[in-house]
Design a protein around this motif. Structure first.
Motif, PDB file in Angstrom:
ATOM      1  N   LYS A 193      24.746  10.832  40.930  1.00  0.00           N
ATOM      2  CA  LYS A 193      25.376  10.906  42.015  1.00  0.00           C
ATOM      3  C   LYS A 193      25.657  12.644  42.518  1.00  0.00           C
ATOM      4  O   LYS A 193      27.330  12.642  41.360  1.00  0.00           O
ATOM      5  N   PRO A 194      26.226  13.895  42.902  1.00  0.00           N
ATOM      6  CA  PRO A 194      26.913  15.059  43.226  1.00  0.00           C
ATOM      7  C   PRO A 194      28.291  14.428  43.143  1.00  0.00           C
ATOM      8  O   PRO A 194      28.632  13.492  44.447  1.00  0.00           O
ATOM      9  N   GLY A 195      29.217  15.067  42.107  1.00  0.00           N
ATOM     10  CA  GLY A 195      30.621  15.146  42.877  1.00  0.00           C
ATOM     11  C   GLY A 195      30.808  13.814  41.213  1.00  0.00           C
ATOM     12  O   GLY A 195      31.884  13.620  40.858  1.00  0.00           O
ATOM     13  N   SER A 196      30.002  12.886  40.991  1.00  0.00           N
ATOM     14  CA  SER A 196      30.325  11.786  40.192  1.00  0.00           C
ATOM     15  C   SER A 196      30.979  12.120  39.223  1.00  0.00           C
ATOM     16  O   SER A 196      32.099  10.909  38.931  1.00  0.00           O
ATOM     17  N   PRO A 256      28.568  22.337  39.313  1.00  0.00           N
ATOM     18  CA  PRO A 256      27.604  23.318  40.411  1.00  0.00           C
ATOM     19  C   PRO A 256      26.188  22.201  40.605  1.00  0.00           C
ATOM     20  O   PRO A 256      26.150  21.066  40.561  1.00  0.00           O
ATOM     21  N   ALA A 257      25.835  23.249  41.870  1.00  0.00           N
ATOM     22  CA  ALA A 257      25.862  22.425  43.464  1.00  0.00           C
ATOM     23  C   ALA A 257      24.355  22.578  42.807  1.00  0.00           C
ATOM     24  O   ALA A 257      23.773  23.896  41.862  1.00  0.00           O
ATOM     25  N   GLU A 269      23.230  17.136  28.176  1.00  0.00           N
ATOM     26  CA  GLU A 269      22.249  17.502  28.957  1.00  0.00           C
ATOM     27  C   GLU A 269      22.468  17.918  29.894  1.00  0.00           C
ATOM     28  O   GLU A 269      21.178  18.239  30.831  1.00  0.00           O
ATOM     29  N   ASN A 270      23.317  17.687  30.781  1.00  0.00           N
ATOM     30  CA  ASN A 270      23.156  18.332  32.607  1.00  0.00           C
ATOM     31  C   ASN A 270      23.436  19.875  31.642  1.00  0.00           C
ATOM     32  O   ASN A 270      22.496  20.744  33.044  1.00  0.00           O
ATOM     33  N   PHE A 271      24.115  19.976  30.656  1.00  0.00           N
ATOM     34  CA  PHE A 271      24.300  21.369  30.215  1.00  0.00           C
ATOM     35  C   PHE A 271      23.293  22.411  30.273  1.00  0.00           C
ATOM     36  O   PHE A 271      23.170  23.651  30.678  1.00  0.00           O
ATOM     37  N   PHE A 272      22.501  21.365  29.315  1.00  0.00           N
ATOM     38  CA  PHE A 272      20.576  21.788  29.282  1.00  0.00           C
ATOM     39  C   PHE A 272      20.325  22.065  30.365  1.00  0.00           C
ATOM     40  O   PHE A 272      19.424  23.427  30.171  1.00  0.00           O
ATOM     41  N   GLU A 303      17.288  25.940  33.788  1.00  0.00           N
ATOM     42  CA  GLU A 303      17.313  26.043  35.230  1.00  0.00           C
ATOM     43  C   GLU A 303      17.426  27.219  35.571  1.00  0.00           C
ATOM     44  O   GLU A 303      16.957  28.346  36.930  1.00  0.00           O
ATOM     45  N   GLY A 304      18.181  28.158  35.005  1.00  0.00           N
ATOM     46  CA  GLY A 304      18.819  30.057  34.640  1.00  0.00           C
ATOM     47  C   GLY A 304      19.732  30.184  35.849  1.00  0.00           C
ATOM     48  O   GLY A 304      20.041  30.715  36.426  1.00  0.00           O
ATOM     49  N   MET A 305      20.852  29.485  35.980  1.00  0.00           N
ATOM     50  CA  MET A 305      22.066  29.365  36.460  1.00  0.00           C
ATOM     51  C   MET A 305      22.415  30.669  36.009  1.00  0.00           C
ATOM     52  O   MET A 305      22.705  31.004  34.897  1.00  0.00           O
ATOM     53  N   PRO A 306      23.200  31.195  36.361  1.00  0.00           N
ATOM     54  CA  PRO A 306      24.112  32.299  35.982  1.00  0.00           C
ATOM     55  C   PRO A 306      25.070  31.150  34.784  1.00  0.00           C
ATOM     56  O   PRO A 306      25.971  30.309  34.917  1.00  0.00           O
TER      57      PRO A 306
END
Length: 442
Positions: A54-57, A67-68, A247-250, A255-258
Motif C-alpha cells: 500500500k502506498p506509504g506503508s 516514489p509515486a 525488488e522495488n528498486f529494480f 520503469e524508467g524513472m529518473p
C-alpha cells in the motif's frame, strides 16, 4: 497517440524491419538446429508493475517517501505493457526464423494458445505480449482461475496437513543451520548496504534524528513457523524486508524513472544488481527449497509435461494446455511460478548483470519440443530469456540482431553435454514424475 496505439505502431514497424533484414540475421538464431521444432511453451512473468505494498506503508523504513506510481498497487504500468509487446514481437520473429511460425499474419487459433493468471497485471501482460506477437489480430487470452484443476498459477494449501508444514519448516531450517537469524547474519554486508540506501547515512554514523521513528532492518524479528490457511511457511527476517526493497528498486529502474527517484538517487545500476542478491537469496530459500517447490509447482509441471507429450503423440490429453495442434503456448504468471518450477527440476541460469537465477519482469522460462530428424524420438530443450535491465529502462527495440538476454539451461539428470542440452522427452517425463512423488499426499 494513446499507449495501445503506440505499442501497435512499434510492433508493426518492428515486423517490417524483420521482413527487410531477416536474411542477414539467421545465423544469430540458435533455434535453427538440433531437430525439427514442434512446440514451444513460454512460462513468462508479468511485465513491470507498481509495488504491491500500500502506498506509504514502507515509508517507515526510509528517510524519504517512496516514489509515486502511475497505477494502483500491483498493477501493470503502460511502460510494462509496452515492454511485453516488444517481447511478443521478438518471440514471433525468433520462431518465424526457426520455421515454426509464419513471420506475419494472424496465427490460427489451434496453433496458438494463451493463458494468464486472473489478475490485472498478468492478464494485461498477456494482452501486451499479443499486441507484439500478433498485431491487428484478435487473440483470446484464457484466464486461469484461482482454484480447481485449471488453476495453473495459484497455490491452494487449505488441505495441507500439520505434517506437511512441519516437513517444509524442517527443510528450510536444515538449509540455514537451524537458526532463522542466520539468514540475516550470512547477508550482513548487503543488508548494511541496503540500510545505508534506505536512510541515506552510513552504518554507525546515522544520527538519532535520522533514525527517529524509523524501523531498522537488523532490528526486525527472525522466525520461521508453519503458516495457517493458504500457505506452508511464514518466514520473517530482515532478509525478507530487504528482498522486497531490492525488488522495488529494480521496478523503479525498469520503469524508467529518473535516477534521482531510483532508490532516491543513492545507487547506480551496478549497485542495483548487487542489491538484487538479497531478493535472489530470499527467493532461493523460500521458493526453491525442494519440498516447497513441489508443493507450489507440481501441478504446473504435470500440465506442462502433458502438453509436451500431447504434441508428440498428436492426440488430445486431458491434462494438456491447449490443442494437440498447438505450436506455441504462452503461460503468463508470476516470478513464484518460475522460481518454484525451476526449483522442482533443479534448473539454473545466469544473465550478465544480475545474481544467479533471476526472474525479471517479462522474463520467461521456455521449453522447446524437438523431434530428431528421421526418427520418432523427441527432446526437450530449456532456456531462460529476459530483456536486460537497460533494455527495459530504455525501451530498446528488440530484433534478431539486438535480442534479449538468453541463457540455455542444462536439465540435471537428463541433458547431455552437447550444445542445446536436449533432454529426451521420456526421461524428462521421468524427472517430473519423480520430483512430484514426494508431494503426492499434499
Amino acid at each position: 497517440m494513446n499507449p495501445s496505439a503506440r505499442v501497435q505502431s512499434r510492433a508493426i514497424g518492428f515486423l517490417l524491419c524483420v521482413l527487410l533484414g531477416l536474411s542477414g540475421t539467421a545465423k544469430a538464431v540458435d533455434t535453427q538446429n538440433a531437430g525439427d521444432l514442434q512446440l514451444v511453451i513460454v512460462l513468462s512473468r508479468h511485465g513491470v508493475r507498481s509495488p504491491t505494498a500500500k502506498p506509504g506503508s514502507l515509508d517507515v523504513f526510509s528517510s524519504k517517501p517512496w516514489p509515486a506510481w502511475p497505477v494502483p498497487a500491483g498493477y501493470l504500468t503502460p511502460h510494462g505493457k509496452q515492454l511485453m509487446a516488444m517481447m511478443g514481437s521478438w518471440y514471433r520473429a525468433y520462431y518465424a526464423n526457426a520455421g515454426l511460425l509464419p513471420l506475419d499474419g494472424c496465427v490460427a487459433s489451434p496453433s496458438l494458445y494463451v493463458v494468464a493468471d486472473d489478475e490485472e497485471r498478468t492478464l494485461e501482460s498477456a494482452h501486451g505480449l499479443m499486441d507484439g506477437f500478433d498485431p491487428n489480430c484478435a487473440i483470446e487470452v484464457h484466464p486461469s482461475p484461482k482454484n480447481g484443476p485449471d488453476a495453473l498459477f495459484s497455490h491452494d494449501f487449505t488441505h495441507a496437513s500439520d505434517a506437511d508444514r512441519a516437513e517444509a519448516m524442517a527443510a528450510v531450517l536444515g538449509r540455514i543451520g537451524g537458526d532463522p537469524k542466520r539468514l540475516a547474519l550470512a547477508n550482513a554486508g548487503l543488508l548494511d548496504q541496503m540500510q545505508t540506501v534506505l536512510l541515506g547515512c552510513q552504518s554507525g554514523t546515522c544520527t538519532p534524528a535520522q533514525t527517529a521513528g524509523k524501523k531498522i532492518l537488523l532490528d526486525q524479528d527472525s522466525s520461521i513457523a508453519p503458516a495457517h490457511g493458504d500457505g506452508l511457511l511464514s518466514i520473517k527476517s530482515p532478509l525478507h524486508n530487504a528482498s522486497t526493497f531490492a525488488e522495488n528498486f529494480f521496478l523503479e529502474y525498469a520503469e524508467g524513472m529518473p535516477m534521482s527517484d531510483v532508490a532516491w538517487g543513492r545507487i547506480s545500476s551496478l549497485q542495483l544488481g548487487q542489491l538484487l542478491t538479497l531478493h535472489a537469496t530470499y527467493s532461493d530459500i523460500g521458493l526453491r527449497t525442494p519440498i516447497i517447490a513441489r508443493s507450489y509447482a507440481g501441478h504446473l509441471a504435470t500440465r506442462i509435461l502433458a502438453t509436451l507429450q500431447q504434441r508428440a503423440d498428436v492426440k488430445p490429453t486431458a491434462e494438456a494446455i491447449g490443442s494437440n495442434k498447438a505450436k506455441i503456448v504462452f503461460l503468463v504468471g508470476h516470478d513464484t511460478n518460475i522460481e518454484t518450477l525451476a526449483g522442482l527440476l533443479d534448473l539454473h541460469w545466469m544473465l550478465a548483470e544480475q545474481p544467479a537465477d533471476p526472474t525479471s519482469t517479462g522474463g520467461a522460462l521456455v521449453f522447446e519440443l524437438r523431434r530428431e530428424k528421421g526418427t520418432d524420438h523427441y527432446n526437450v530443450r530449456a532456456y531462460y530469456v529476459s530483456q536486460s535491465m537497460e533494455q527495459m529502462r530504455e525501451s530498446s527495440m528488440l530484433d534478431l540482431k539486438h535480442p534479449p538476454e538468453l541463457a540455455p539451461i542444462f536439465i540435471p539428470g537428463c541433458s547431455p553435454a552437447t550444445p542445446g542440452y536436449g533432454c529426451p522427452l521420456n526421461r524428462f517425463a521421468g524427472l517430473v514424475k519423480q520430483a512430484n512423488q514426494s508431494s503426492a499426499h499434499q
